[in-house]
Design a protein around this motif. Structure first.
Motif, PDB file in Angstrom:
ATOM      1  N   PHE A 154       0.835  -1.197   0.000  1.00 53.11           N
ATOM      2  CA  PHE A 154       0.000   0.000   0.000  1.00 53.11           C
ATOM      3  C   PHE A 154       0.865   1.240   0.000  1.00 53.11           C
ATOM      4  O   PHE A 154       2.065   1.211   0.276  1.00 53.11           O
ATOM      5  CB  PHE A 154      -0.945   0.018   1.215  1.00 53.11           C
ATOM      6  CG  PHE A 154      -0.295   0.449   2.506  1.00 53.11           C
ATOM      7  CD1 PHE A 154      -0.371   1.772   2.928  1.00 53.11           C
ATOM      8  CD2 PHE A 154       0.404  -0.449   3.283  1.00 53.11           C
ATOM      9  CE1 PHE A 154       0.238   2.179   4.106  1.00 53.11           C
ATOM     10  CE2 PHE A 154       1.003  -0.062   4.466  1.00 53.11           C
ATOM     11  CZ  PHE A 154       0.921   1.254   4.881  1.00 53.11           C
TER      12      PHE A 154
ATOM     13  N   TRP B 177       0.167   5.368   1.429  1.00 53.08           N
ATOM     14  CA  TRP B 177      -0.721   6.290   2.145  1.00 53.08           C
ATOM     15  C   TRP B 177      -0.868   7.533   1.284  1.00 53.08           C
ATOM     16  O   TRP B 177       0.103   8.237   1.021  1.00 53.08           O
ATOM     17  CB  TRP B 177      -0.110   6.596   3.506  1.00 53.08           C
ATOM     18  CG  TRP B 177      -0.844   7.544   4.395  1.00 53.08           C
ATOM     19  CD1 TRP B 177      -0.386   8.761   4.817  1.00 53.08           C
ATOM     20  CD2 TRP B 177      -2.127   7.371   5.018  1.00 53.08           C
ATOM     21  NE1 TRP B 177      -1.304   9.345   5.660  1.00 53.08           N
ATOM     22  CE2 TRP B 177      -2.380   8.512   5.799  1.00 53.08           C
ATOM     23  CE3 TRP B 177      -3.083   6.357   4.980  1.00 53.08           C
ATOM     24  CZ2 TRP B 177      -3.556   8.670   6.535  1.00 53.08           C
ATOM     25  CZ3 TRP B 177      -4.243   6.513   5.720  1.00 53.08           C
ATOM     26  CH2 TRP B 177      -4.463   7.659   6.485  1.00 53.08           C
ATOM     27  N   ILE B 178      -2.084   7.781   0.816  1.00 55.04           N
ATOM     28  CA  ILE B 178      -2.344   8.908  -0.093  1.00 55.04           C
ATOM     29  C   ILE B 178      -3.540   9.688   0.426  1.00 55.04           C
ATOM     30  O   ILE B 178      -4.643   9.150   0.530  1.00 55.04           O
ATOM     31  CB  ILE B 178      -2.675   8.412  -1.519  1.00 55.04           C
ATOM     32  CG1 ILE B 178      -1.475   7.706  -2.125  1.00 55.04           C
ATOM     33  CG2 ILE B 178      -3.121   9.564  -2.399  1.00 55.04           C
ATOM     34  CD1 ILE B 178      -1.729   7.168  -3.519  1.00 55.04           C
TER      35      ILE B 178
ATOM     36  N   GLY C  35      -5.875   8.056   2.905  1.00 55.70           N
ATOM     37  CA  GLY C  35      -6.345   6.709   2.612  1.00 55.70           C
ATOM     38  C   GLY C  35      -5.204   5.794   2.224  1.00 55.70           C
ATOM     39  O   GLY C  35      -4.113   6.256   1.882  1.00 55.70           O
TER      40      GLY C  35
ATOM     41  N   LEU D 170      -3.913   3.210  -0.449  1.00 56.01           N
ATOM     42  CA  LEU D 170      -4.132   2.758  -1.819  1.00 56.01           C
ATOM     43  C   LEU D 170      -3.508   1.379  -1.982  1.00 56.01           C
ATOM     44  O   LEU D 170      -2.304   1.201  -1.776  1.00 56.01           O
ATOM     45  CB  LEU D 170      -3.524   3.735  -2.824  1.00 56.01           C
ATOM     46  CG  LEU D 170      -3.797   3.412  -4.290  1.00 56.01           C
ATOM     47  CD1 LEU D 170      -5.285   3.575  -4.617  1.00 56.01           C
ATOM     48  CD2 LEU D 170      -2.951   4.298  -5.199  1.00 56.01           C
TER      49      LEU D 170
ATOM     50  N   VAL E 227      -8.186   4.807 -12.478  1.00 55.67           N
ATOM     51  CA  VAL E 227      -7.421   5.301 -11.325  1.00 55.67           C
ATOM     52  C   VAL E 227      -6.842   6.689 -11.627  1.00 55.67           C
ATOM     53  O   VAL E 227      -6.328   6.928 -12.731  1.00 55.67           O
ATOM     54  CB  VAL E 227      -6.309   4.302 -10.929  1.00 55.67           C
ATOM     55  CG1 VAL E 227      -5.243   4.180 -12.010  1.00 55.67           C
ATOM     56  CG2 VAL E 227      -5.696   4.677  -9.589  1.00 55.67           C
TER      57      VAL E 227
ATOM     58  N   PHE F 273      -2.467   8.924  -8.249  1.00 58.19           N
ATOM     59  CA  PHE F 273      -2.521   7.761  -7.362  1.00 58.19           C
ATOM     60  C   PHE F 273      -1.643   6.642  -7.928  1.00 58.19           C
ATOM     61  O   PHE F 273      -0.822   6.061  -7.221  1.00 58.19           O
ATOM     62  CB  PHE F 273      -3.951   7.233  -7.232  1.00 58.19           C
ATOM     63  CG  PHE F 273      -4.862   8.023  -6.341  1.00 58.19           C
ATOM     64  CD1 PHE F 273      -4.545   9.302  -5.903  1.00 58.19           C
ATOM     65  CD2 PHE F 273      -6.070   7.480  -5.948  1.00 58.19           C
ATOM     66  CE1 PHE F 273      -5.405  10.014  -5.090  1.00 58.19           C
ATOM     67  CE2 PHE F 273      -6.944   8.180  -5.125  1.00 58.19           C
ATOM     68  CZ  PHE F 273      -6.615   9.449  -4.702  1.00 58.19           C
TER      69      PHE F 273
ATOM     70  N   TYR G 120      -7.258  -0.821  -8.473  1.00 61.11           N
ATOM     71  CA  TYR G 120      -6.761  -0.030  -7.345  1.00 61.11           C
ATOM     72  C   TYR G 120      -7.928   0.185  -6.387  1.00 61.11           C
ATOM     73  O   TYR G 120      -9.063   0.398  -6.820  1.00 61.11           O
ATOM     74  CB  TYR G 120      -6.245   1.322  -7.825  1.00 61.11           C
ATOM     75  CG  TYR G 120      -4.967   1.247  -8.626  1.00 61.11           C
ATOM     76  CD1 TYR G 120      -3.739   1.485  -8.018  1.00 61.11           C
ATOM     77  CD2 TYR G 120      -4.986   0.961  -9.987  1.00 61.11           C
ATOM     78  CE1 TYR G 120      -2.561   1.438  -8.753  1.00 61.11           C
ATOM     79  CE2 TYR G 120      -3.816   0.907 -10.724  1.00 61.11           C
ATOM     80  CZ  TYR G 120      -2.612   1.151 -10.098  1.00 61.11           C
ATOM     81  OH  TYR G 120      -1.452   1.098 -10.817  1.00 61.11           O
TER      82      TYR G 120
ATOM     83  N   LEU H 117      -8.852   2.355  -2.856  1.00 57.85           N
ATOM     84  CA  LEU H 117      -8.498   3.353  -1.852  1.00 57.85           C
ATOM     85  C   LEU H 117      -9.370   3.114  -0.626  1.00 57.85           C
ATOM     86  O   LEU H 117     -10.591   3.264  -0.689  1.00 57.85           O
ATOM     87  CB  LEU H 117      -8.698   4.773  -2.383  1.00 57.85           C
ATOM     88  CG  LEU H 117      -8.288   5.879  -1.417  1.00 57.85           C
ATOM     89  CD1 LEU H 117      -6.780   5.862  -1.172  1.00 57.85           C
ATOM     90  CD2 LEU H 117      -8.722   7.235  -1.958  1.00 57.85           C
TER      91      LEU H 117
ATOM     92  N   THR I  48     -10.459   4.328   2.870  1.00 67.28           N
ATOM     93  CA  THR I  48     -10.502   5.518   3.720  1.00 67.28           C
ATOM     94  C   THR I  48     -10.887   5.090   5.127  1.00 67.28           C
ATOM     95  O   THR I  48     -11.985   4.568   5.340  1.00 67.28           O
ATOM     96  CB  THR I  48     -11.516   6.546   3.181  1.00 67.28           C
ATOM     97  OG1 THR I  48     -11.127   6.883   1.844  1.00 67.28           O
ATOM     98  CG2 THR I  48     -11.550   7.792   4.048  1.00 67.28           C
TER      99      THR I  48
END
Length: 152
Positions: A46, A48-49, A52, A54, A98, A102, A122, A124, A126
């Motif tokens: 993953f 962190w974006i 959230g 991803l 996507v 991202f 993909y 995400l 949250t």
């Protein structure tokens, strides 16, 4: 045998440590359920974006199908004596859908899943609820996020 236990962290320290894990860890345990309720668990990479996590996994995999169908996931970071548990909602994207930023961030950290075969999706996640603790002395106050809002 006695285990040395550190004093419990306060809420702000737990939040800081949790954010550090989200920014620096690279893999997370992902739990989903099939339509019949059968559980499925596996580790995924993953990034962190924007608040959230991803993830990328084959769209046709059990995890990909479960995430897309249910729109929810349970995630776990860390060891059993330093755990972060996350319950979150899922936004699903095909590799064509996507957002480019991202996919680029995921590719910089891992690989370009848009080029993977079979086709990867993909997802995400949250966070809506986060619990974090190390030892029994941190069970009180372990919930640090509820309904998508930090409590600390």
């Amino acid at each position: 045998m006695t285990v040395d236990v550190a004093p419990p962290r306060g809420g702000p320290d737990r939040k800081r440590d949790t954010l550090a894990r989200l920014e620096n860890d690279i893999d997370v345990w992902v739990a989903t359920a099939a339509p019949d309720g059968a559980p499925y668990l596996l580790p995924l990479s993953f990034v962190w974006i924007g608040g959230g996590l991803l993830l990328a996994t084959p769209e046709s995999s059990a995890t990909g199908r479960n995430l897309r169908r249910s729109g929810v996931a349970h995630l776990a970071l860390g060891q059993t004596r330093d755990v972060v548990l996350i319950e979150g909602t899922v936004a699903a994207y095909s590799r064509e859908q996507v957002p480019a930023d991202f996919a680029a961030q995921f590719a910089r950290r891992h690989w370009d899943a848009r080029e993977s075969t079979p086709p990867y999706g993909y997802f995400l996640v949250t966070p809506q609820r986060i619990r974090a603790w190390r030892e029994e002395n941190e069970l009180a106050g372990r919930e640090i996020m509820r309904e998508g809002r930090w409590l600390v």
